[in-house]
Design an enzyme around this catalytic site. Structure first.
Site, PDB file in Angstrom:
ATOM      1  N   GLU A 100       0.824  -1.198   0.000  1.00  0.00           N
ATOM      2  CA  GLU A 100       0.000   0.000   0.000  1.00  0.00           C
ATOM      3  C   GLU A 100       0.866   1.259   0.000  1.00  0.00           C
ATOM      4  O   GLU A 100       0.597   2.221  -0.705  1.00  0.00           O
ATOM      5  CB  GLU A 100      -0.904  -0.030   1.235  1.00  0.00           C
ATOM      6  CG  GLU A 100      -2.074   0.912   1.137  1.00  0.00           C
ATOM      7  CD  GLU A 100      -3.129   0.552   2.169  1.00  0.00           C
ATOM      8  OE1 GLU A 100      -3.608  -0.604   2.155  1.00  0.00           O
ATOM      9  OE2 GLU A 100      -3.457   1.415   2.992  1.00  0.00           O
TER      10      GLU A 100
ATOM     11  N   GLU B 268     -10.173  -0.855   8.978  1.00  0.00           N
ATOM     12  CA  GLU B 268     -10.151  -1.465   7.643  1.00  0.00           C
ATOM     13  C   GLU B 268     -11.559  -1.605   7.070  1.00  0.00           C
ATOM     14  O   GLU B 268     -11.789  -1.376   5.887  1.00  0.00           O
ATOM     15  CB  GLU B 268      -9.482  -2.854   7.698  1.00  0.00           C
ATOM     16  CG  GLU B 268      -8.020  -2.827   8.112  1.00  0.00           C
ATOM     17  CD  GLU B 268      -7.091  -2.206   7.074  1.00  0.00           C
ATOM     18  OE1 GLU B 268      -7.497  -1.255   6.384  1.00  0.00           O
ATOM     19  OE2 GLU B 268      -5.943  -2.677   6.968  1.00  0.00           O
TER      20      GLU B 268
ATOM     21  N   GLU C  84     -13.039   8.669  11.246  1.00  0.00           N
ATOM     22  CA  GLU C  84     -13.145   8.391   9.806  1.00  0.00           C
ATOM     23  C   GLU C  84     -14.026   9.432   9.116  1.00  0.00           C
ATOM     24  O   GLU C  84     -13.726   9.901   8.027  1.00  0.00           O
ATOM     25  CB  GLU C  84     -13.692   6.978   9.562  1.00  0.00           C
ATOM     26  CG  GLU C  84     -12.728   5.860   9.941  1.00  0.00           C
ATOM     27  CD  GLU C  84     -11.526   5.734   8.982  1.00  0.00           C
ATOM     28  OE1 GLU C  84     -11.621   6.189   7.829  1.00  0.00           O
ATOM     29  OE2 GLU C  84     -10.499   5.188   9.397  1.00  0.00           O
TER      30      GLU C  84
END
Ligand SMILES: Cc1ncc(CO)c(N)n1
Length: 224
Positions: free
Chosen positions: A88, A140, A210
Site C-alpha cells: 500500500e 479497515e 473516519e
C-alpha cells in the site's frame, strides 16, 4: 455465536447512524457518482499517506500483544496485513507521482495528526489485544464498505480512480476484513465487561475520526 448476533454486529446496529455517515460520506458518494473534484482526491491521497505510515506502527504494535495461544491462521492474518501495508505504501508513492504530488512536501493537517495520535495511543501496552484487534477491524472495514460503493456495477467512478477503489474493495481485502471481524468477536467474547465497553468506545471514536477524515478530504475548487 452466529455472525448476526456477534458483538461487533450488535455494535454496527447500535451505532448505525455513525456507521452510515462513515461509509456513505459525500466524499465517497461523489466518487461513486463520478462528480468528484480531483483536487479532493489529491488532498485525500496526501493525507492518507501520512495516516498509513502511522497505521503501520499501530499494526505492528499488535504483534507483541498477540496471545501465545493464538492460532497459526491468526498470526498469518496479522502478518498478511503488514505485508499488504508495504504494498500500500508503494502504491501511495506511485499514485502520488501519477498525480504529481510530492509526498514529502505534503504537510499533515490537524485532523490527520489527531487520528495518528489516536493510533499512537492505541499502540500502547495499556490497550488490550481485544481492543487493538477490534480497532484494526473497524479501521479497515470502514474503507472496505466505503470503497465497495465505488466498484458496484452501477457506480460511475472515474477511470482514474478505479484502481484506488479496487484496492480497498477487492475480494482479498474483503476476506481480510471478515477474518479481522472474527478475531475481534473472539477476543471480545473472552473479555470482561470493562474491556468490552472500552472497545466499544474506541469503535465509536474510530467511526468519528473516519468521518472527520472524509470531511477534511472534501474541499472546494481551489483546495489542496
Ligand atoms: C483514514 C483511513 N482509514 C482507514 C484506512 C484503511 O487502510 C486508511 N488507509 N485510511
Amino acid at each position: 455465536m452466529d455472525e448476526r448476533g456477534s458483538i461487533t454486529s450488535q455494535w454496527l446496529r447500535r451505532h448505525n447512524a455513525l456507521y452510515q455517515a462513515a461509509t456513505r460520506h459525500p466524499f465517497i458518494l461523489t466518487i461513486a457518482d463520478g462528480s468528484i473534484n480531483f483536487q479532493c482526491f489529491k488532498r485525500w491521497l496526501g493525507q492518507d499517506y501520512h495516516f498509513v505510515k502511522a497505521f503501520v506502527r499501530f499494526l505492528a504494535s499488535l504483534l507483541p500483544k498477540m496471545p501465545k495461544e493464538a492460532t497459526d491462521e491468526e498470526m498469518d492474518t496479522l502478518l498478511g496485513g503488514i505485508v499488504a501495508l508495504r504494498d500500500e505504501i508503494y502504491w501511495f508513492r506511485s499514485e502520488a507521482m501519477r498525480w504529481t504530488i510530492q509526498l514529502d512536501l505534503v504537510s499533515i493537517k490537524v485532523t490527520t495528526q489527531e487520528y495518528c495520535e489516536f493510533l499512537e495511543q492505541l499502540s500502547q501496552g495499556n490497550f488490550e489485544y481485544a481492543i487493538a484487534v477490534t480497532a484494526l477491524w473497524a479501521i479497515e472495514f470502514v474503507y472496505y464498505e466505503s470503497f465497495a460503493l465505488c466498484t458496484q456495477s452501477n457506480a460511475k467512478t472515474p477511470t482514474e480512480l478505479r484502481e484506488a477503489c479496487e484496492r480497498w474493495s477487492n475480494m482479498e481485502f474483503k476476506n481480510y476484513c471478515v477474518l479481522l471481524k472474527g478475531l475481534a468477536d473472539k477476543y471480545l467474547e473472552g473479555s470482561n465487561l470493562h474491556v468490552r465497553q472500552k472497545a466499544e468506545e474506541i469503535f465509536v471514536q474510530i467511526l468519528k475520526q473516519e468521518i472527520k477524515f472524509w470531511d477534511m478530504s472534501t474541499c472546494d475548487e481551489n483546495c489542496i
